[in-house]
Motif scaffolding. Structure first.
Motif, PDB file in Angstrom:
ATOM      1  N   THR A 188      27.140  22.894 -39.095  1.00  0.00           N
ATOM      2  CA  THR A 188      28.079  21.865 -39.531  1.00  0.00           C
ATOM      3  C   THR A 188      28.163  20.746 -38.503  1.00  0.00           C
ATOM      4  OG1 THR A 188      29.920  23.039 -38.504  1.00  0.00           O
ATOM      5  CG2 THR A 188      29.451  23.542 -40.809  1.00  0.00           C
ATOM      6  N   ALA A 219      27.380  27.007 -29.812  1.00  0.00           N
ATOM      7  CA  ALA A 219      27.348  26.265 -31.074  1.00  0.00           C
ATOM      8  C   ALA A 219      26.900  27.170 -32.225  1.00  0.00           C
ATOM      9  CB  ALA A 219      26.406  25.066 -30.945  1.00  0.00           C
ATOM     10  N   GLN A 248      29.549  29.272 -33.575  1.00  0.00           N
ATOM     11  CA  GLN A 248      30.528  28.513 -34.360  1.00  0.00           C
ATOM     12  C   GLN A 248      29.936  27.936 -35.645  1.00  0.00           C
ATOM     13  OE1 GLN A 248      33.032  25.785 -32.415  1.00  0.00           O
ATOM     14  NE2 GLN A 248      33.727  27.283 -30.922  1.00  0.00           N
ATOM     15  N   ARG A 283      27.820  25.509 -35.680  1.00  0.00           N
ATOM     16  CA  ARG A 283      27.755  24.062 -35.482  1.00  0.00           C
ATOM     17  C   ARG A 283      26.334  23.630 -35.129  1.00  0.00           C
ATOM     18  NH1 ARG A 283      31.487  20.374 -35.244  1.00  0.00           N
ATOM     19  NH2 ARG A 283      33.090  21.987 -35.243  1.00  0.00           N
ATOM     20  N   ILE A 300      36.033  18.205 -30.223  1.00  0.00           N
ATOM     21  CA  ILE A 300      35.900  18.584 -31.629  1.00  0.00           C
ATOM     22  C   ILE A 300      37.254  18.590 -32.326  1.00  0.00           C
ATOM     23  CG2 ILE A 300      35.353  20.530 -33.154  1.00  0.00           C
ATOM     24  CD1 ILE A 300      33.076  21.211 -31.139  1.00  0.00           C
TER      25      ILE A 300
END
Length: 248
Positions: free
Chosen positions: A21, A47, A50, A52, A244
């Protein structure tokens, strides 16, 4: 898995891209470092956990990218960063710039602010070719650089660094501390007080010089230039999380 991008400047850039994402995170490494370093890999794992998106890459002449390090300059490495970010990411990104990568991330912020959602720098070294190397050279060294094209300087990380005349001269066209520098997004600067390569004065100068409404500098007593102890890595992740969260 390492993949390669052929840039418009005919340079072959190695990269690793983790889908996820957005806004994605892009790690920009330091002078003569590569994308396999402790910070880059730790942030990639963070990342991925998560979900991400995360991008790490080697500038030309670094790591497994094409080209020779001694032929490169700040502008070349900025172009490499710009090209991979433009080609491989979607929407604004959060840049994490380490040392020279901090300078390059500031160049990205100045030239392409539409691609930046936030910024985290680690021992950022803006203008180091001029304020670090050139400023420290005596007249004899400056003359040797101009007449012979390069000089060697000691490094804390192994073999001496070859500093070329082109690196110094081209760097003068990329300075960011001599003209207005807008950072209109969440920005976190991290700096160790025991850093022998970048001084706390440099970090304070950057904080004072840049213009932004959400900008903080964290000084870590005793941290060195690598900034890669478990405590320092946690601080980087915390700074990233703040940037973020500010996107919400």
């Amino acid at each position: 898995m390492t993949e390669y991008l052929d840039t418009p400047e005919a340079r072959r850039i190695a990269y690793n891209l983790t889908p996820g994402t957005g806004p994605g995170v892009v790690f920009l490494g330091g002078f003569k470092s590569d994308m396999e370093g402790t910070k880059a890999l730790a942030l990639e794992n963070w990342a991925r956990a998560q979900g991400r998106a995360f991008l790490r890459f080697d500038y030309s002449g670094h790591g497994v990218s094409g080209g020779a390090f001694d032929e490169g300059a700040i502008g070349d490495w900025y172009e490499d960063a710009r090209d991979v970010i433009m080609a491989l990411t979607e929407g604004p990104q959060i840049l994490v710039g380490s040392s020279m990568g901090g300078w390059i991330s500031l160049l990205m912020a100045r030239e392409h602010p539409e691609k930046i959602a936030g910024l985290v720098t680690i021992a950022a070294a803006p203008d180091f070719t001029e304020d670090g190397y050139w400023a420290s050279f005596d007249q004899e060294t400056r003359h040797k650089l101009e007449s012979q094209g390069s000089v060697e300087v000691p490094s804390d990380y192994g073999d001496p660094y070859v500093i070329t005349r082109r690196l110094i001269n081209e760097g003068r066209t990329r300075l960011v501390l001599r003209s207005p520098l807008a950072l209109p997004f969440p920005t976190r600067f991290l700096q160790g007080t025991a850093d022998s390569a970048v001084s706390t004065e440099t970090a304070l100068r950057l904080l004072d010089h840049a213009d932004g409404t959400d900008m903080r500098l964290t000084l870590v007593k005793g941290a060195d230039h690598r900034f890669s102890t478990s405590e320092c890595l946690t601080l980087i992740k915390t700074a990233l999380a703040e940037v973020i969260d500010a996107q919400q």
